[in-house]
Design a protein around this motif. Structure first.
Motif, PDB file in Angstrom:
ATOM      1  N   PHE A 240     -23.796 -35.351  13.175  1.00  0.00           N
ATOM      2  CA  PHE A 240     -23.067 -35.983  12.080  1.00  0.00           C
ATOM      3  C   PHE A 240     -23.941 -35.964  10.836  1.00  0.00           C
ATOM      4  O   PHE A 240     -25.162 -36.072  10.912  1.00  0.00           O
ATOM      5  CB  PHE A 240     -22.746 -37.431  12.462  1.00  0.00           C
ATOM      6  N   ARG A 241     -23.303 -35.817   9.662  1.00  0.00           N
ATOM      7  CA  ARG A 241     -24.044 -36.008   8.418  1.00  0.00           C
ATOM      8  C   ARG A 241     -23.100 -36.181   7.241  1.00  0.00           C
ATOM      9  O   ARG A 241     -21.946 -35.774   7.285  1.00  0.00           O
ATOM     10  CB  ARG A 241     -24.997 -34.852   8.150  1.00  0.00           C
ATOM     11  N   ILE A 242     -23.609 -36.837   6.217  1.00  0.00           N
ATOM     12  CA  ILE A 242     -22.986 -36.863   4.912  1.00  0.00           C
ATOM     13  C   ILE A 242     -23.929 -36.089   4.011  1.00  0.00           C
ATOM     14  O   ILE A 242     -25.015 -36.561   3.677  1.00  0.00           O
ATOM     15  CB  ILE A 242     -22.739 -38.290   4.409  1.00  0.00           C
ATOM     16  N   GLN A 243     -23.548 -34.886   3.677  1.00  0.00           N
ATOM     17  CA  GLN A 243     -24.464 -33.946   3.054  1.00  0.00           C
ATOM     18  C   GLN A 243     -24.952 -34.431   1.699  1.00  0.00           C
ATOM     19  O   GLN A 243     -24.239 -35.106   0.972  1.00  0.00           O
ATOM     20  CB  GLN A 243     -23.787 -32.586   2.901  1.00  0.00           C
ATOM     21  N   SER A 244     -26.183 -34.051   1.401  1.00  0.00           N
ATOM     22  CA  SER A 244     -26.849 -34.286   0.120  1.00  0.00           C
ATOM     23  C   SER A 244     -27.412 -35.692  -0.004  1.00  0.00           C
ATOM     24  O   SER A 244     -28.602 -35.868  -0.291  1.00  0.00           O
ATOM     25  CB  SER A 244     -25.922 -34.005  -1.064  1.00  0.00           C
TER      26      SER A 244
ATOM     27  N   SER B 159     -21.954 -29.558  14.863  1.00  0.00           N
ATOM     28  CA  SER B 159     -22.938 -28.596  14.394  1.00  0.00           C
ATOM     29  C   SER B 159     -22.265 -27.491  13.606  1.00  0.00           C
ATOM     30  O   SER B 159     -21.174 -27.050  13.930  1.00  0.00           O
ATOM     31  CB  SER B 159     -23.677 -27.994  15.594  1.00  0.00           C
ATOM     32  N   HIS B 160     -22.950 -27.028  12.557  1.00  0.00           N
ATOM     33  CA  HIS B 160     -22.369 -25.947  11.763  1.00  0.00           C
ATOM     34  C   HIS B 160     -23.352 -24.806  11.555  1.00  0.00           C
ATOM     35  O   HIS B 160     -22.981 -23.777  11.016  1.00  0.00           O
ATOM     36  CB  HIS B 160     -21.913 -26.463  10.406  1.00  0.00           C
ATOM     37  N   ALA B 161     -24.595 -24.963  11.943  1.00  0.00           N
ATOM     38  CA  ALA B 161     -25.596 -23.937  11.654  1.00  0.00           C
ATOM     39  C   ALA B 161     -25.948 -23.091  12.874  1.00  0.00           C
ATOM     40  O   ALA B 161     -26.529 -22.027  12.741  1.00  0.00           O
ATOM     41  CB  ALA B 161     -26.860 -24.587  11.103  1.00  0.00           C
ATOM     42  N   PHE B 162     -25.628 -23.550  14.078  1.00  0.00           N
ATOM     43  CA  PHE B 162     -25.992 -22.841  15.296  1.00  0.00           C
ATOM     44  C   PHE B 162     -24.869 -22.983  16.316  1.00  0.00           C
ATOM     45  O   PHE B 162     -24.062 -23.906  16.242  1.00  0.00           O
ATOM     46  CB  PHE B 162     -27.293 -23.386  15.902  1.00  0.00           C
ATOM     47  N   ASP B 163     -24.860 -22.076  17.272  1.00  0.00           N
ATOM     48  CA  ASP B 163     -23.929 -22.192  18.382  1.00  0.00           C
ATOM     49  C   ASP B 163     -24.285 -23.440  19.188  1.00  0.00           C
ATOM     50  O   ASP B 163     -25.408 -23.603  19.634  1.00  0.00           O
ATOM     51  CB  ASP B 163     -24.039 -20.941  19.264  1.00  0.00           C
ATOM     52  N   MET B 164     -23.331 -24.342  19.370  1.00  0.00           N
ATOM     53  CA  MET B 164     -23.638 -25.633  19.986  1.00  0.00           C
ATOM     54  C   MET B 164     -22.383 -26.219  20.602  1.00  0.00           C
ATOM     55  O   MET B 164     -21.311 -26.165  19.995  1.00  0.00           O
ATOM     56  CB  MET B 164     -24.178 -26.591  18.916  1.00  0.00           C
ATOM     57  N   ASP B 165     -22.494 -26.747  21.791  1.00  0.00           N
ATOM     58  CA  ASP B 165     -21.389 -27.444  22.428  1.00  0.00           C
ATOM     59  C   ASP B 165     -21.549 -28.952  22.221  1.00  0.00           C
ATOM     60  O   ASP B 165     -22.513 -29.544  22.704  1.00  0.00           O
ATOM     61  CB  ASP B 165     -21.347 -27.163  23.934  1.00  0.00           C
ATOM     62  N   TRP B 166     -20.608 -29.557  21.507  1.00  0.00           N
ATOM     63  CA  TRP B 166     -20.534 -31.009  21.414  1.00  0.00           C
ATOM     64  C   TRP B 166     -19.218 -31.451  22.024  1.00  0.00           C
ATOM     65  O   TRP B 166     -18.158 -30.943  21.662  1.00  0.00           O
ATOM     66  CB  TRP B 166     -20.567 -31.473  19.956  1.00  0.00           C
ATOM     67  N   GLY B 167     -19.285 -32.390  22.934  1.00  0.00           N
ATOM     68  CA  GLY B 167     -18.081 -32.971  23.506  1.00  0.00           C
ATOM     69  C   GLY B 167     -17.802 -34.306  22.846  1.00  0.00           C
ATOM     70  O   GLY B 167     -18.566 -35.263  23.009  1.00  0.00           O
ATOM     71  N   PHE B 168     -16.715 -34.380  22.068  1.00  0.00           N
ATOM     72  CA  PHE B 168     -16.359 -35.593  21.350  1.00  0.00           C
ATOM     73  C   PHE B 168     -15.190 -36.299  22.022  1.00  0.00           C
ATOM     74  O   PHE B 168     -14.184 -35.681  22.354  1.00  0.00           O
ATOM     75  CB  PHE B 168     -15.965 -35.272  19.902  1.00  0.00           C
ATOM     76  N   ILE B 169     -15.331 -37.598  22.209  1.00  0.00           N
ATOM     77  CA  ILE B 169     -14.229 -38.444  22.658  1.00  0.00           C
ATOM     78  C   ILE B 169     -13.647 -39.199  21.474  1.00  0.00           C
ATOM     79  O   ILE B 169     -12.433 -39.251  21.288  1.00  0.00           O
ATOM     80  CB  ILE B 169     -14.690 -39.434  23.746  1.00  0.00           C
TER      81      ILE B 169
END
Length: 236
Positions: free
Chosen positions: A56-60, A142-152
């Motif tokens: 998670f992030r709020i960019q900048s 994630s947006h920069a690398f291949d990544m599996d996130w499981g979100f509920i």
């Protein structure tokens, strides 16, 4: 999860894989942090990468949560209002199983990270170098690398949680509707990843993800458009 003896509640979730950004369409680049914020997630990681990946992030200008699967290191970054080097903390956790993560802060007092309702290390002191309350692009995943996130589910509150309120949200690991939380009046966004009947998850036949995750608290849906997705952006 059983809600009570007379009702069974089904909690859906999705494993999302790839370098994609999901953003609140009508907030876009203007998501504005307040003095008090709490971010709540039910999430798991199924990757083994040695690189840190955004949860998670709020960019900048906003807080960031990153995770390195191979080491189990979670990093919290909170920019300072006066600029300069941001507040950063590293903690060790295992997100290979479904976990409840809460980051709560008062921008001129402290920030605390909780995992499964337990504070993970000491709080982050913000009294001398207050946290920034600017705005930016809100992204989950994630947006920069291949990544599996499981979100509920994921939620944003415009208030600082006490430890008791974190425990209330965690509910001993059982189902809990955050719209019934004692801080419900400050609930700004609540995305439940498949529980809303209008949620859309589509691989489009070519691993280019289209997703709309409806905001059940307000109207700021999370979206990703297949036209802007990478080739590995998909439902894993």
């Amino acid at each position: 999860f059983p809600d009570n003896e007379n009702e069974v509640v089904t909690k859906n979730g999705f494993i999302l894989n790839g370098e994609f950004r999901i953003k609140a369409a009508d907030v876009d680049d203007a998501y504005v942090l307040q003095n008090n914020e709490t971010f709540v997630f039910w999430v798991k990681s199924s990757a083994t990468h040695s690189t840190s990946h955004y949860l998670f992030r709020i960019q900048s200008d906003g807080p960031e949560i990153l995770y390195q699967p191979s080491t189990g290191i979670i990093k919290i970054v909170i920019p300072k209002a006066a600029g300069g080097t941001a507040h950063q903390i590293l903690r060790k956790i295992n997100l290979n199983s479904l976990s409840h993560i809460v980051l709560t802060f008062d921008h001129d007092s402290e920030a605390v990270l909780y995992v499964n309702s337990i504070p993970l290390g000491p709080s982050i002191d913000l009294t001398s170098d207050v946290a920034n309350v600017g705005g930016g692009l809100l992204t989950i995943g994630s947006h920069a690398f291949d990544m599996d996130w499981g979100f509920i589910e994921a939620a944003v509150f415009k208030s600082t949680f006490t430890h008791a309120e974190v425990k209330e949200a965690y509910n001993f690991g059982n189902y809990f509707d955050l719209k019934t939380h004692s801080q419900e009046s400050s609930l700004q966004h609540y995305w439940t990843f498949g529980d809303h009947p209008a949620d859309i998850f589509d691989n489009n036949g070519d691993n280019k993800l289209t997703a709309t995750i409806n905001d059940t608290a307000r109207s700021n849906n999370l979206i990703i458009d297949a036209a802007n997705a990478a080739t590995n952006d998909k439902i894993a």
